[in-house]
Write a protein that holds these residues in place. Structure first.
Motif, PDB file in Angstrom:
ATOM      1  N   ILE A 269       1.134  -1.752  -0.070  1.00  0.00           N
ATOM      2  CA  ILE A 269       0.195   0.191  -0.041  1.00  0.00           C
ATOM      3  C   ILE A 269       0.870   1.271  -0.139  1.00  0.00           C
ATOM      4  N   ALA A 270       2.368   1.115  -0.307  1.00  0.00           N
ATOM      5  CA  ALA A 270       3.269   2.177   0.119  1.00  0.00           C
ATOM      6  C   ALA A 270       2.467   3.313  -1.388  1.00  0.00           C
ATOM      7  N   ASN A 271       2.409   2.511  -2.143  1.00  0.00           N
ATOM      8  CA  ASN A 271       2.068   3.642  -4.049  1.00  0.00           C
ATOM      9  C   ASN A 271       0.394   4.390  -3.376  1.00  0.00           C
ATOM     10  N   THR A 272       0.197   3.978  -2.557  1.00  0.00           N
ATOM     11  CA  THR A 272      -1.279   4.997  -2.243  1.00  0.00           C
ATOM     12  C   THR A 272      -0.796   6.598  -2.157  1.00  0.00           C
ATOM     13  N   ASN A 273       0.992   6.622  -1.448  1.00  0.00           N
ATOM     14  CA  ASN A 273       1.002   7.769  -0.637  1.00  0.00           C
ATOM     15  C   ASN A 273       0.840   8.809  -2.288  1.00  0.00           C
ATOM     16  N   LYS A 274       1.060   7.958  -3.661  1.00  0.00           N
ATOM     17  CA  LYS A 274       1.179   8.798  -5.379  1.00  0.00           C
ATOM     18  C   LYS A 274      -0.487   9.099  -5.173  1.00  0.00           C
ATOM     19  N   LEU A 275      -1.808   8.725  -4.289  1.00  0.00           N
ATOM     20  CA  LEU A 275      -3.441   9.196  -4.654  1.00  0.00           C
ATOM     21  C   LEU A 275      -3.203  10.371  -3.522  1.00  0.00           C
TER      22      LEU A 275
ATOM     23  N   TYR B 183      -8.484   0.929  -3.875  1.00  0.00           N
ATOM     24  CA  TYR B 183      -6.721   1.117  -4.462  1.00  0.00           C
ATOM     25  C   TYR B 183      -7.266  -1.052  -4.371  1.00  0.00           C
ATOM     26  N   TYR B 184      -6.354  -1.306  -5.066  1.00  0.00           N
ATOM     27  CA  TYR B 184      -5.721  -2.604  -5.679  1.00  0.00           C
ATOM     28  C   TYR B 184      -4.698  -2.616  -5.778  1.00  0.00           C
ATOM     29  N   ASP B 185      -3.913  -3.913  -4.893  1.00  0.00           N
ATOM     30  CA  ASP B 185      -3.299  -4.103  -5.488  1.00  0.00           C
ATOM     31  C   ASP B 185      -2.775  -5.152  -6.850  1.00  0.00           C
ATOM     32  N   THR B 186      -2.240  -5.200  -8.067  1.00  0.00           N
ATOM     33  CA  THR B 186      -2.681  -5.846  -8.862  1.00  0.00           C
ATOM     34  C   THR B 186      -1.551  -6.878  -8.926  1.00  0.00           C
ATOM     35  N   ASN B 187      -0.355  -6.749  -8.921  1.00  0.00           N
ATOM     36  CA  ASN B 187       0.644  -7.508  -8.231  1.00  0.00           C
ATOM     37  C   ASN B 187       0.080  -8.688  -7.551  1.00  0.00           C
ATOM     38  N   LEU B 188      -0.361  -8.177  -6.296  1.00  0.00           N
ATOM     39  CA  LEU B 188      -0.729  -9.429  -6.118  1.00  0.00           C
ATOM     40  C   LEU B 188      -1.982 -10.226  -6.187  1.00  0.00           C
ATOM     41  N   LEU B 189      -2.777  -9.719  -6.889  1.00  0.00           N
ATOM     42  CA  LEU B 189      -4.009 -10.110  -7.450  1.00  0.00           C
ATOM     43  C   LEU B 189      -3.078 -11.311  -8.551  1.00  0.00           C
ATOM     44  N   ARG B 190      -2.464 -10.795  -9.243  1.00  0.00           N
ATOM     45  CA  ARG B 190      -1.358 -11.761 -10.437  1.00  0.00           C
ATOM     46  C   ARG B 190      -0.913 -13.113  -9.443  1.00  0.00           C
TER      47      ARG B 190
ATOM     48  N   TYR C 242      -8.945   2.828  -7.797  1.00  0.00           N
ATOM     49  CA  TYR C 242      -7.895   2.961  -8.555  1.00  0.00           C
ATOM     50  C   TYR C 242      -7.023   1.655  -8.278  1.00  0.00           C
ATOM     51  N   THR C 243      -6.381   1.339  -9.137  1.00  0.00           N
ATOM     52  CA  THR C 243      -4.926  -0.453  -8.833  1.00  0.00           C
ATOM     53  C   THR C 243      -3.287   0.436  -9.119  1.00  0.00           C
ATOM     54  N   SER C 244      -2.385  -0.459  -8.577  1.00  0.00           N
ATOM     55  CA  SER C 244      -1.353  -0.297  -8.780  1.00  0.00           C
ATOM     56  C   SER C 244      -0.815  -0.349 -10.605  1.00  0.00           C
ATOM     57  N   ASP C 245      -1.384  -0.843 -11.495  1.00  0.00           N
ATOM     58  CA  ASP C 245      -0.996  -0.591 -12.165  1.00  0.00           C
ATOM     59  C   ASP C 245      -1.303   1.328 -12.667  1.00  0.00           C
ATOM     60  N   GLU C 246      -1.993   1.996 -12.356  1.00  0.00           N
ATOM     61  CA  GLU C 246      -2.100   2.722 -12.539  1.00  0.00           C
ATOM     62  C   GLU C 246      -1.423   4.005 -12.197  1.00  0.00           C
ATOM     63  N   ILE C 247      -0.439   3.359 -11.077  1.00  0.00           N
ATOM     64  CA  ILE C 247      -0.029   5.033 -10.717  1.00  0.00           C
ATOM     65  C   ILE C 247       1.773   4.419 -10.432  1.00  0.00           C
TER      66      ILE C 247
END
Length: 384
Positions: free
Chosen positions: A3-9, A18-25, A379-384
């Motif tokens: 969830i570190a990338n949420t800082n960019k949002l 917020y969805y971590d799509t790397n974890l989903l994959r 929002y997803t990790s793919d988008e940020i």
């Protein structure tokens, strides 16, 4: 979950998912790795857990089928690019227009829950000049170690056909020209972590199938539903569910006949850990006996705590000050609009960003507009 990338949002209006799509994959890969160990195992994603198009396209690309419980879910699955040949349609109260939609799109199979439903499917299929595959959902009267509201396999539940009626409906279907009986379907509940529940289901299926074989009835498909839970207490340490034991349990205890396939309908286990609800603290309020962190998300955004007494791990993303005790509550005009009570968080200030983890399943999809609130964005990790 990262969830570190949420800082960019940080400049985006809260609340949002917020969805971590790397974890989903990684989760999808884990499922596929385990399923590949066994012949004839197929997984359909239960779209009721989360119908976010961004996630659905990733799940589709992983080769999964899809389990739908409404016409709207069928439409969403088709929009996401799922082949109609991989769509299974379940649900205790299918409307005529939903059945027509499914027949028109030549879906793989209906999971039928009553004799009247079977008759309607046969009638609609006949009008359209088609033959529809059907599995019969049997209520196995098997309990599950989970919340009462998400237990579905007991005789008292509304779901499925009673075991004593199983052979009658199978024989009835053989007289109908526009349905094709291919197997049995089961589902005993959700958020199950005790593998003994799946053992009990397997043993009940074995009993029922022995009875059918004795009567000369053969099944192509055994659909065991889903139900595998996730770790809500330690989501960061256990971000991927125990798929190894889950599939191995069925392989060990479910007695298949030659050529039979086993179908699974996993939902929460697929998407639960990849999602978080991100919310901002509006106010701090000290009561007579409580200290409240009042956030801008409410039960309209995440209803699980109010509906199921669910507890999501909650963290303050913007504070490293010493911990204090809080009740985290929302703005909705209901006393049940409480996310968590008596939780230790790094000292909270107005404007802090709070994350509620393990919210990928039955979070965004169950959001409402009560109090005329806006639905949360995603929002997803793919988008940020």
């Amino acid at each position: 979950m990262d969830i570190a990338n949420t800082n960019k949002l940080s400049g985006i209006r809260t609340p949002y998912y917020y969805y971590d799509t790397n974890l989903l994959r990684d989760t999808l890969k884990s499922i596929n790795d385990e399923v590949s160990k066994y012949d004839g195992y197929f997984v359909h994603y239960a779209i009721k857990a989360n119908a976010n198009l961004k996630l659905l396209k990733i799940i589709k690309d992983a080769g999964f089928g899809i389990d739908c419980v409404s016409g709207g879910e069928i439409e969403r699955a088709l929009e996401a690019g799922f082949s109609s040949e991989k769509i299974v349609f379940a649900g205790v109260g299918k409307s005529d227009w939903e059945i027509e939609l499914a027949v028109d799109n030549n879906i793989f199979c209906f999971n039928v829950e009553s004799i009247p439903e079977l008759e309607v499917i046969n009638e609609i299929s006949a009008k359209k000049g088609k033959v529809s595959n059907v599995c019969f959902r049997i209520n196995p009267n098997v309990g599950a170690h989970t919340h009462a509201n998400i237990t579905t396999g007991l005789a008292e539940n509304k779901f499925g056909i009673a075991m004593e009626d199983m052979e009658d409906i199978i024989k009835m279907s053989s007289t109908m020209k526009n349905v094709n009986f291919i197997g049995l379907h089961f589902h005993i509940g959700s958020q199950i972590l005790d593998m003994s529940d799946f053992v009990a289901l397997s043993e009940r299926i074995n009993e029922l199938q022995d009875k059918l074989v004795a009567d000369g009835i053969k099944l192509q498909i055994i659909n065991v539903g889903g139900g595998l839970g996730i770790d809500y207490q330690n989501p960061q340490e256990n971000s991927i569910p125990n798929f190894k034991d889950y599939f191995a349990t069925y392989h060990k205890h479910l007695k298949l006949r030659p050529g039979q396939t086993v179908h699974f309908e996993l939902g929460r286990a697929v998407v639960g850990q990849c999602g978080a609800l991100i919310t901002r603290v509006n106010y701090m309020k000290k009561g007579a006996v409580k200290q409240f962190a009042i956030v801008d998300a409410g039960m309209t955004d995440l209803i699980r705590p109010a509906l199921y007494d669910a507890v999501h791990k909650t963290i303050n993303l913007t504070s490293d000050e010493p911990e204090q005790l809080y009740d985290v509550v929302g703005p909705i005009c209901e006393s049940s609009d409480v996310f968590v009570k008596d939780i230790k968080l790094n000292a909270v200030r107005r404007g802090d960003i709070i994350a509620m983890l393990s919210a990928g399943a039955y979070g965004e999809i169950m959001a409402s507009q009560y109090n005329c609130r806006r639905l949360p964005e995603s929002y997803t990790s793919d988008e940020i």
